[in-house]
Scaffold this motif. Structure first.
Motif, PDB file in Angstrom:
ATOM      1  N   TYR B  35       0.852  -1.184   0.000  1.00  8.88           N
ATOM      2  CA  TYR B  35       0.000   0.000   0.000  1.00  8.88           C
ATOM      3  C   TYR B  35       0.889   1.236   0.000  1.00  8.88           C
ATOM      4  N   ARG B  37       0.759   5.582   1.050  1.00 10.24           N
ATOM      5  CA  ARG B  37       0.035   6.756   1.534  1.00 10.24           C
ATOM      6  C   ARG B  37       0.816   8.002   1.145  1.00 10.24           C
ATOM      7  N   LYS B  41      -3.188  12.227   2.244  1.00  7.17           N
ATOM      8  CA  LYS B  41      -4.233  11.484   1.537  1.00  7.17           C
ATOM      9  C   LYS B  41      -4.427  10.110   2.184  1.00  7.17           C
ATOM     10  N   GLU B  42      -5.335   9.347   1.614  1.00  8.53           N
ATOM     11  CA  GLU B  42      -5.645   8.054   2.191  1.00  8.53           C
ATOM     12  C   GLU B  42      -4.638   7.002   1.746  1.00  8.53           C
ATOM     13  N   ILE B  43      -4.581   5.926   2.497  1.00  6.15           N
ATOM     14  CA  ILE B  43      -3.775   4.772   2.125  1.00  6.15           C
ATOM     15  C   ILE B  43      -4.436   4.104   0.929  1.00  6.15           C
ATOM     16  N   PHE B  45      -4.258   0.912  -2.045  1.00  8.23           N
ATOM     17  CA  PHE B  45      -3.788  -0.418  -2.419  1.00  8.23           C
ATOM     18  C   PHE B  45      -2.922  -0.333  -3.661  1.00  8.23           C
ATOM     19  N   ASP B  56      -3.308  -9.503  -7.813  1.00  6.41           N
ATOM     20  CA  ASP B  56      -3.975  -8.285  -8.263  1.00  6.41           C
ATOM     21  C   ASP B  56      -2.964  -7.150  -8.188  1.00  6.41           C
ATOM     22  N   SER B  58      -3.710  -4.113  -9.765  1.00  2.00           N
ATOM     23  CA  SER B  58      -4.486  -3.029 -10.361  1.00  2.00           C
ATOM     24  C   SER B  58      -4.173  -1.667  -9.767  1.00  2.00           C
ATOM     25  N   PHE B  91       3.543   0.976   2.757  1.00  3.21           N
ATOM     26  CA  PHE B  91       3.250  -0.043   3.756  1.00  3.21           C
ATOM     27  C   PHE B  91       3.182  -1.410   3.101  1.00  3.21           C
ATOM     28  N   PHE B 102      -8.782 -10.358   1.524  1.00  4.99           N
ATOM     29  CA  PHE B 102      -8.897  -9.027   2.112  1.00  4.99           C
ATOM     30  C   PHE B 102      -9.861  -8.992   3.279  1.00  4.99           C
ATOM     31  N   GLU B 105      -7.834 -10.498   8.728  1.00  2.10           N
ATOM     32  CA  GLU B 105      -7.020  -9.487   9.381  1.00  2.10           C
ATOM     33  C   GLU B 105      -5.677  -9.384   8.676  1.00  2.10           C
ATOM     34  N   GLN B 106      -5.283  -8.152   8.397  1.00  3.68           N
ATOM     35  CA  GLN B 106      -3.972  -7.911   7.824  1.00  3.68           C
ATOM     36  C   GLN B 106      -3.040  -7.376   8.898  1.00  3.68           C
ATOM     37  N   PHE B 108       0.300  -5.242   9.478  1.00  4.50           N
ATOM     38  CA  PHE B 108       1.056  -4.234   8.751  1.00  4.50           C
ATOM     39  C   PHE B 108       2.457  -4.032   9.321  1.00  4.50           C
ATOM     40  N   GLY B 109       3.382  -3.736   8.424  1.00  5.44           N
ATOM     41  CA  GLY B 109       4.673  -3.257   8.845  1.00  5.44           C
ATOM     42  C   GLY B 109       4.611  -1.767   9.165  1.00  5.44           C
ATOM     43  N   PRO B 110       5.705  -1.218   9.712  1.00  2.40           N
ATOM     44  CA  PRO B 110       5.700   0.194  10.099  1.00  2.40           C
ATOM     45  C   PRO B 110       5.835   1.149   8.927  1.00  2.40           C
TER      46      PRO B 110
END
Lengths: 114, 117
Positions: B35, B37, B41-43, B45, B56, B58, B91, B102, B105-106, B108-110
């Protein structure tokens, strides 16, 4: 198509008072909804998720959220804020069909005052 | 158990240079996601691996971005050549399960903060 709106970029509360972080969504499919939290220099962590079971979802650290289809909302609440709750919170929508790709809100920074 | 790790934590490069970001998922997680960011703005994919295969991609912005996951373990995301608009936090996340991955639960790394000057 889907979208997520987190209505507040920043929310400030005093320790011990209630927390309300607002999230509205739109989705072409019946959605699954998530709240993630990110503390400074850490990865996002799942707080709770809704996947078409009970509409009131309880998560970790005393947080809960209620899925309201009629209002297209999934607001996050906690009865009493703790200093350790200071972080950024993300509302996420994933459709239950199609590509399943999640859409994130822009995040709400929660500030907790002593 | 170790979580998702990303390297480097920060990278500052000049426009036109190449940068490679690395992600090590949680051991045993078949699903790996990237991902991004952009500031303010928003995170968003970028792509999704299942083991070593791209499920995927895309969300990849353009062909300057190349992601690989050799052997289904760690993944790299290369940006070549980097442009100013590539700046942001990248990310990586991983998850178990199959099917509608999806919905799981994902973890996440820092993140890697990339600055292109």
């Amino acid at each position: 198509a889907q979208s997520v709106t987190q209505l507040d970029s920043h929310v400030s509360v005093s320790e011990g008072t209630p927390v309300l972080l607002r999230c509205n969504y739109s989705s072409s499919y019946s959605p699954s909804l998530f709240w993630y939290v990110q503390h400074p220099n850490k990865g996002l962590q799942l707080l709770l998720k809704y996947t078409s079971a009970a509409t009131l979802v309880k998560g970790i650290n005393g947080f809960e959220a209620e899925f309201k289809k009629s209002e297209t909302s999934f607001h996050l609440t906690k009865p009493s804020a703790h200093m350790s709750d200071a972080a950024e919170y993300f509302c996420v929508v994933t459709p239950s069909g199609g590509s399943y790709i999640p859409t994130f809100g822009r995040g709400t920074s929660l500030i907790v005052h002593p | 158990e170790a979580g998702v790790t990303q390297f480097p934590s920060h990278s500052v490069i000049e426009k036109g240079q190449t940068v490679t970001l690395r992600c090590d998922p949680i051991s045993g997680h078949d699903n790996l996601y990237w991902y991004r960011r952009v500031m303010g703005k928003e995170i968003k994919f970028l792509l999704h691996f299942v083991k070593e295969s791209k499920q995927d991609e895309s969300g990849m912005p353009n062909n300057r971005f190349l992601a690989e996951r050799t052997g289904g373990t760690y993944s790299t995301l290369k940006v070549q050549p980097a442009e100013l608009e590539d700046s942001g936090v990248y990310f990586c996340a991983s998850s178990q399960g199959s099917g509608a991955a999806f919905l799981n639960e994902q973890f996440f790394g820092p993140g890697t903060r990339l600055t292109v000057l």
